[in-house]
Structures are given as structure tokens and as C-alpha cells.
Design a protein around this motif. Structure first.
Motif, PDB file in Angstrom:
ATOM      1  N   LYS A 291       0.793  -1.287   0.011  1.00 49.55           N
ATOM      2  CA  LYS A 291      -0.045  -0.089  -0.001  1.00 49.55           C
ATOM      3  C   LYS A 291       0.747   1.372  -0.117  1.00 49.55           C
ATOM      4  N   TYR A 292       2.189   1.114   0.295  1.00 50.92           N
ATOM      5  CA  TYR A 292       2.997   2.346   0.345  1.00 50.92           C
ATOM      6  C   TYR A 292       4.348   2.201  -0.351  1.00 50.92           C
ATOM      7  N   LYS A 293       4.472   3.310  -0.894  1.00 55.03           N
ATOM      8  CA  LYS A 293       5.890   3.446  -2.084  1.00 55.03           C
ATOM      9  C   LYS A 293       7.127   3.468  -1.065  1.00 55.03           C
ATOM     10  N   SER A 294       6.819   3.665   0.247  1.00 59.77           N
ATOM     11  CA  SER A 294       8.280   3.772   1.059  1.00 59.77           C
ATOM     12  C   SER A 294       7.806   3.318   2.574  1.00 59.77           C
ATOM     13  N   ILE A 295       8.699   2.315   3.087  1.00 59.49           N
ATOM     14  CA  ILE A 295       8.501   1.995   4.504  1.00 59.49           C
ATOM     15  C   ILE A 295       9.843   2.098   5.108  1.00 59.49           C
ATOM     16  N   LEU A 296       9.638   2.610   6.466  1.00 65.28           N
ATOM     17  CA  LEU A 296      10.568   2.438   7.399  1.00 65.28           C
ATOM     18  C   LEU A 296      10.418   1.425   8.434  1.00 65.28           C
ATOM     19  N   MET A 297      11.321   0.580   8.641  1.00 64.02           N
ATOM     20  CA  MET A 297      11.382  -0.631   9.473  1.00 64.02           C
ATOM     21  C   MET A 297      12.669  -0.274  10.410  1.00 64.02           C
ATOM     22  N   TYR A 298      12.276   0.003  11.747  1.00 71.17           N
ATOM     23  CA  TYR A 298      13.212   0.329  12.614  1.00 71.17           C
ATOM     24  C   TYR A 298      13.125  -0.469  13.943  1.00 71.17           C
ATOM     25  N   GLY A 299      14.123  -0.553  14.938  1.00 69.38           N
ATOM     26  CA  GLY A 299      14.224  -1.340  15.959  1.00 69.38           C
ATOM     27  C   GLY A 299      15.492  -2.068  16.029  1.00 69.38           C
ATOM     28  N   GLU A 300      15.644  -2.828  17.265  1.00 67.60           N
ATOM     29  CA  GLU A 300      16.584  -3.729  17.539  1.00 67.60           C
ATOM     30  C   GLU A 300      16.731  -4.962  17.020  1.00 67.60           C
ATOM     31  N   ASN A 301      15.497  -5.466  16.623  1.00 71.48           N
ATOM     32  CA  ASN A 301      15.520  -6.870  16.238  1.00 71.48           C
ATOM     33  C   ASN A 301      15.588  -7.122  14.620  1.00 71.48           C
TER      34      ASN A 301
ATOM     35  N   LEU B 221      15.516   3.797  16.932  1.00 76.20           N
ATOM     36  CA  LEU B 221      15.423   5.337  16.594  1.00 76.20           C
ATOM     37  C   LEU B 221      14.357   5.973  17.682  1.00 76.20           C
ATOM     38  N   GLU B 222      15.067   6.675  18.527  1.00 79.42           N
ATOM     39  CA  GLU B 222      14.290   7.659  19.470  1.00 79.42           C
ATOM     40  C   GLU B 222      13.158   8.390  18.888  1.00 79.42           C
ATOM     41  N   LYS B 223      12.192   8.725  19.676  1.00 77.49           N
ATOM     42  CA  LYS B 223      10.974   9.401  19.593  1.00 77.49           C
ATOM     43  C   LYS B 223      11.287  10.739  18.814  1.00 77.49           C
TER      44      LYS B 223
END
Length: 332
Positions: free
Chosen positions: A13-23, A107-109
């Protein structure tokens, strides 16, 4: 992230996706599923250091049509706020036949790139937090389905040897599949295969390094055998500890209490490890920990791209960490 794992089509559904986190393990699994679904797409991998060197590299890849494929996938790895302006400028333009997947660590808030993706409805954002024992147990059972001898005790051994790190478990599962291809999984053989004793010894030298205990590190360096096939396990262990200390410090901004921050952390830290964490927290600040994460990222690239002696690279990293922690102690 668990919803996306079950149905990666939601990302379309999205042209761009951000995936963040320690996993990192979840992110790796999602990458594999995306590539499996879009086998006919052209795939381009770009690392943050490349964007820093060439600020137009992302825009050029977005604007250049693929000669042989109708669809293009761009994977951006190790992205931080350092390249926010380049990403912002590229995504503000109209994008056709290109999907951009951005992978970041914690990524912090207040992170610019995180805020940008969370506020823009046209983009997607996926938080990839650490697994717990239940999710990892299900993961192991699913991926070892059909293997004889798989018991909950075996599952627990695999989990406890991984420090709840899915990326490590993925590697262990591949070892198990190869070793027990035509026979039942045996506990004694499994413990030998996973180097349980060796991994525990490495945990000792890692902890001593983060404490800045030069004498202990020097002694353990001569005792611990750094197996070449386990170098990425070692690097993951260092990365996991660095991220955990950063996460505790982030929680501590609210609690103002290290022990309370430790108790708030999820997944829970084993009670016997808490004293080590409390001592290590006194040696490290946010900036130094982020510098270590940056070093780990660069070292992982070096280890994948070159024929360098990886055991020496790991040892040098541990010595570097030990020196930083020791210097921090001397200035207190």
C-alpha cells in the motif's frame, strides 16, 4: 512487525516503508519474504555510507528506469538521521514503479526520520522490537517442524543460548537442519553443535570488556577460543549488549533509577545478569554506546566484504570497548 511477518502484502500500500528497532532477525525475515514475493523485480541495496559519499545516489536510482524489470526495489540499510535530508528530498518527488524499504536500528522518538514517517500517511512505519520467549519458541517450532526429537527442552536450550536474539536463532536453526538432516535431534550433540560452553566463555570476555576490566579481558582472551564460524554470533552478542544498555538509559530518563529501568525493560533481563548491567551502566554514556554501534555496523560490512581474519577483528573490537570503558572509569 508480527502482523507484517504474517502478511507482507500489507506493505504494498506504500511506496516507502521505514522498519526500525533492535530486532535485526525480524527485519531479515521481512526482507526475505519481500524478495520471494517480488522475484521479478530489480533489487538495489544502498548503505548509509554510500548516501553520505554521494548525496544524489538515491535520487538517481529512483529516477532511472529499470531496463529489464517492470518493478524496482530499493533497500536502504543502516539508515540514521545523518542522511535524513537526502531521503526527505528523494521521497518528496513522485515515485513510479519503485518501492523503497528503509532499515534502521533503534530510533528515538525525537528522530527526524522516524517522525517524518510517522506523520506522513503515504508512508508506512514498522517497529521491530525484540522477541520474547513465547514468540521465539513458536519461531523455532515452526522452522524445525518435522524434525524428530524436538522437545520443549531442546527449544529452551536454543533460546537460552541466543540471549533472545532471533538473528542468532536463525543461524542455529540452519546448523541444526544440516546436522540433524536424517536423524532425531539429540541433546548432547546439540549442545556440542551450538558451542554452549564456548558461548558462555565469550559472554564473560564481553562483559569484562564493557566493564573496562583490562586484567580480566587480557586473561580471558588467552582462554577463549574464537571459532571462525561463530564470529557473527560474537558480533551479535556485542551488538545486543550495546543496544540493551542504550535502551536502559532511554528508560532511565523517565525513571531516574537504573534498577527500576532494568525491571521495566522488556524482555526481562535474567536476575543473575542484573549486577553486571548496573556496573556497565556506570561506564557508558549514550554517545559512546552509539559510537560502538556505528563501529559494529562498519565491522559487519568489513567481515562480509573482505577476507580479513574475523577472529582478530572481534578481539580488536573487544579491546577497543574495554579501553573506552576503562577511560570512562578513570574520569569519574
Amino acid at each position: 512487525s508480527y502482523i507484517i511477518e504474517k502478511n507482507t502484502e500489507l506493505l504494498d500500500k506504500y511506496k516507502s516503508i521505514l522498519m526500525y528497532g533492535e530486532n535485526e532477525g525480524i527485519k531479515d525475515d521481512i526482507k526475505i519474504k519481500i524478495k520471494e514475493r517480488k522475484k521479478n523485480a530489480e533489487i538495489i541495496n544502498i548503505f548509509e555510507e554510500e548516501i553520505i559519499r554521494d548525496k544524489d545516489i538515491l535520487s538517481n536510482h529512483i529516477n532511472n528506469s529499470s531496463l529489464f524489470n517492470s518493478e524496482k526495489l530499493i533497500f536502504l540499510h543502516g539508515i540514521t538521521d545523518k542522511v535524513f535530508n537526502q531521503i526527505n528530498e528523494s521521497l518528496e518527488k513522485e515515485i513510479k514503479d519503485v518501492n523503497i524499504y528503509i532499515f534502521s536500528s533503534i530510533l528515538e522518538k525525537r528522530s527526524k526520520i522516524r517522525n517524518y514517517f510517522e506523520k506522513e500517511n503515504k508512508f508506512g512505519v514498522v517497529a521491530c522490537y525484540e522477541d520474547n520467549e513465547r514468540t521465539l519458541s513458536n519461531y523455532i517450532i515452526t522452522h524445525l517442524k518435522g524434525h524428530g526429537g524436538l522437545t520443549q527442552e531442546i527449544v529452551n536450550i536454543i533460546i537460552s543460548n541466543s540471549n533472545l536474539n532471533r538473528k542468532i536463532i536463525k543461524n542455529e536453526i540452519e546448523k541444526i537442519k544440516n546436522c540433524f538432516f536424517k536423524k532425531n535431534i539429540n541433546k548432547e550433540e546439540l549442545e556440542e553443535l551450538l558451542n554452549i560452553k564456548s558461548n558462555n566463555s565469550f559472554s564473560q570476555v564481553r562483559d569484562a570488556s564493557f566493564l573496562g576490566d583490562k586484567i580480566k579481558v587480557n586473561r580471558l582472551m588467552g582462554e577463549v577460543e574464537f571459532a571462525d564460524e561463530d564470529v557473527f554470533f560474537y558480533l551479535n552478542q556485542i551488538n545486543l549488549r550495546t543496544n540493551k544498555l542504550l535502551e536502559i538509559q532511554h528508560i532511565n530518563r523517565e525513571t531516574k533509577d537504573d534498577e527500576l529501568a532494568l525491571d521495566t525493560l522488556k524482555p526481562k533481563i535474567f536476575w543473575k545478569d542484573k549486577p553486571i548491567y548496573l556496573l556497565q551502566l556506570k561506564r557508558w554514556n549514550r554517545i559512546n554506546l552509539e559510537n560502538i554501534l556505528d563501529r559494529i555496523y562498519k565491522i559487519e560490512l568489513l567481515m562480509k566484504r573482505s577476507q580479513a581474519k574475523n577472529d582478530l577483528i572481534i578481539k580488536n573490537l573487544l579491546i577497543e570497548i574495554c579501553n573506552k570503558a576503562s577511560n570512562s572509569l578513570s574520569t569519574v
